[in-house]
Design an enzyme around this catalytic site. Structure first.
Site, PDB file in Angstrom:
ATOM      1  N   SER A  97      -3.412   9.489   5.064  1.00 44.25           N
ATOM      2  CA  SER A  97      -2.825  10.705   5.349  1.00 44.25           C
ATOM      3  C   SER A  97      -1.774  10.870   4.197  1.00 44.25           C
ATOM      4  CB  SER A  97      -2.029  10.512   6.404  1.00 44.25           C
ATOM      5  OG  SER A  97      -2.843  10.327   7.612  1.00 44.25           O
ATOM      6  N   LYS A 172      -3.727  17.186   9.828  1.00 47.72           N
ATOM      7  CA  LYS A 172      -2.790  15.949  10.130  1.00 47.72           C
ATOM      8  C   LYS A 172      -1.676  16.315   9.809  1.00 47.72           C
ATOM      9  CE  LYS A 172      -2.370  11.618  10.938  1.00 47.72           C
ATOM     10  NZ  LYS A 172      -2.338  10.280  10.168  1.00 47.72           N
ATOM     11  N   LYS A 240       7.322   8.973   6.799  1.00 40.89           N
ATOM     12  CA  LYS A 240       6.480   8.975   5.545  1.00 40.89           C
ATOM     13  C   LYS A 240       5.714  10.435   5.913  1.00 40.89           C
ATOM     14  CE  LYS A 240       2.188   8.569   4.782  1.00 40.89           C
ATOM     15  NZ  LYS A 240       0.971   8.227   5.113  1.00 40.89           N
TER      16      LYS A 240
END
Lengths: 292, 292
Positions: A97, A172, A240
């Site tokens: 990701s 995502k 993150k």
């Protein structure tokens, strides 16, 4: 003829995914920073690769599953990276990701050498990786998507070709936005119930039947009631991903006022030492906001 | 013997609910500000009541379904209000969505006269009211809840006794918190997809299968894709409910940082003249935040 697969990055997600590819009968070459998971996979039938370039040279399709954007940039485009070993006509699939903009830049560099690249980030966590039940969000060409489909089918259940290069990473990012914001909303609601002297378990039950119903209320709502914050998906990693969301929003002038507050809560939780808790632990950060 | 029911407030929600009680065989006396709905219900077999006190005097159980806290205070406790007509041993059920604190105050006043009161706000909207498929969140005593259960079963599907007086309103506030915040999260995600040049319909589809899945993503996400904001549940009313949430949070020192941002978005939408849109129209307000 079965494709020869290279798999780089045997972490919490990558290791079970590589195992599932072996189980599905793929010829697998693996490489990772830690020796332990490589030894395990080799014992299970995989070939050991020494660096990303060598793995790519030995493979028709090279998969990466790495923590963050700089890791992927290093492994794909750094010294002895995938781009140095991959041959024209081969395919690279990054299942990490990472930032959609960085993905598009790398895909263009591969494309210039006749190598296709797909971005194919996943959701579903370690459990989904082990059970081959991941949701896979794919960006890239139709041809590359069709070529990769047997691999995706060995790893996941919901497989959606979202659009061209970068589209998987955008999906995502959208996923992580909705998940974090919904966790925060459920945390705020259940804490409001508790502090109002009302049984939060009954409130969760009442809400599940209606429009407030969600996977998050069901699963993470229960974790909040149980004060059970063993991961699962860690706050540190969601923080993150929140940065990726914020950068993607900033790059496209998209207002994300509610998510901005949620990202701050994630950062505060990390700062308070709760980065290793499951992301449902946003509840703890919320409790901390007021000293009663 | 079947209870005689009084029903006060024949608005968008109240009228179909009263019809369902008639259909279930209850003896019904109705009263409302507008003559039209009263005439309709009388034509269908109800008795006309002249004021709340008279309705309550003629009823074993008096139900109110009104827009906001001051309306309920006036109808229950104002001049010629329910409290002036209701006899000891009777039951009052307020199905409006109002402030939990005000509910508890009124319940105490009724209790002092030997009259039980339940708070029983609903979710599910006009469609749920018509189809007798409402979710009903109930606060009050066990005895009163059991007595009211046949009525709730004629009106709704999910019926949860959340706790003592006020608990139903707290649950409803929690519901409205989660619903509005989830709508905002979905709006931010789908706008991020669009502005990233990605097919937002595919992003919705990809997200529905995983942890980001919710009723809101399914139903209101589709409305955003279709730019179809006919109500449904109006932004103006959700803004009213947001005030209840904010007051309940403030009264209990509960931090609601994400919802505070969402409440501001609801207010901005009302200020911009979009109060009559469905609450999924928060998407429009979000688009407006940046001029591209």
């Amino acid at each position: 003829m079965v494709d020869r697969i290279g798999f780089i990055g045997l972490g919490i997600m990558g290791k079970p995914m590589a195992r599932n590819l072996l189980a599905a009968g793929f010829d697998l070459t693996v490489q990772s920073r830690s020796a332990g998971p490589v030894d395990e996979l080799v014992a299970a039938g995989a070939t050991r690769g020494s660096d990303p370039a060598e793995v790519a040279a030995a493979s028709d399709i090279t998969i990466t599953m790495l923590p963050d954007t700089p890791d992927v940039e290093l492994v794909l485009a750094g010294p002895r990276g995938v781009i140095e070993g991959a041959v024209p006509g081969s395919l690279v699939i990054d299942m990490s990701s990472i930032d959609p903009g960085a993905t598009r830049t790398m895909a263009a560099a591969f494309d210039a050498r006749g190598i296709a690249m797909l971005d194919a980030p996943v959701s579903g966590g370690e459990r989904g990786a082990i059970d081959a039940a991941l949701s896979i969000m794919v960006g890239g060409s139709d041809v590359a998507f069709r070529r990769a489909t047997p691999i995706f089918e060995a790893l996941g259940k919901s497989i959606v070709h979202v659009g061209p290069s970068g589209a998987g990473q955008v999906a995502k990012a959208c996923n992580q936005l909705v998940v974090a914001a919904t966790i925060e909303a459920v945390a705020e609601a259940l804490l409001l119930a508790e502090r109002s002297g009302v049984d939060a378990a009954k409130v969760r039950a009442a809400l599940l039947g209606g429009f407030a119903g969600s996977k998050i209320l069901e699963v993470h709502g229960q974790r909040m009631l149980d004060r059970s914050f063993a991961p699962g998906f860690r706050i540190r990693l969601h923080r993150k991903d929140a940065r990726i969301v914020e950068e993607a929003a900033s790059a496209t002038s998209t207002p994300i006022p509610a998510f901005t507050v949620v990202a701050r809560q994630l950062q505060r939780a990390v700062d308070a030492g709760d980065g290793e808790l499951d992301h449902s632990g946003l509840f703890v950060e919320l409790e901390r906001l007021t000293s009663r």
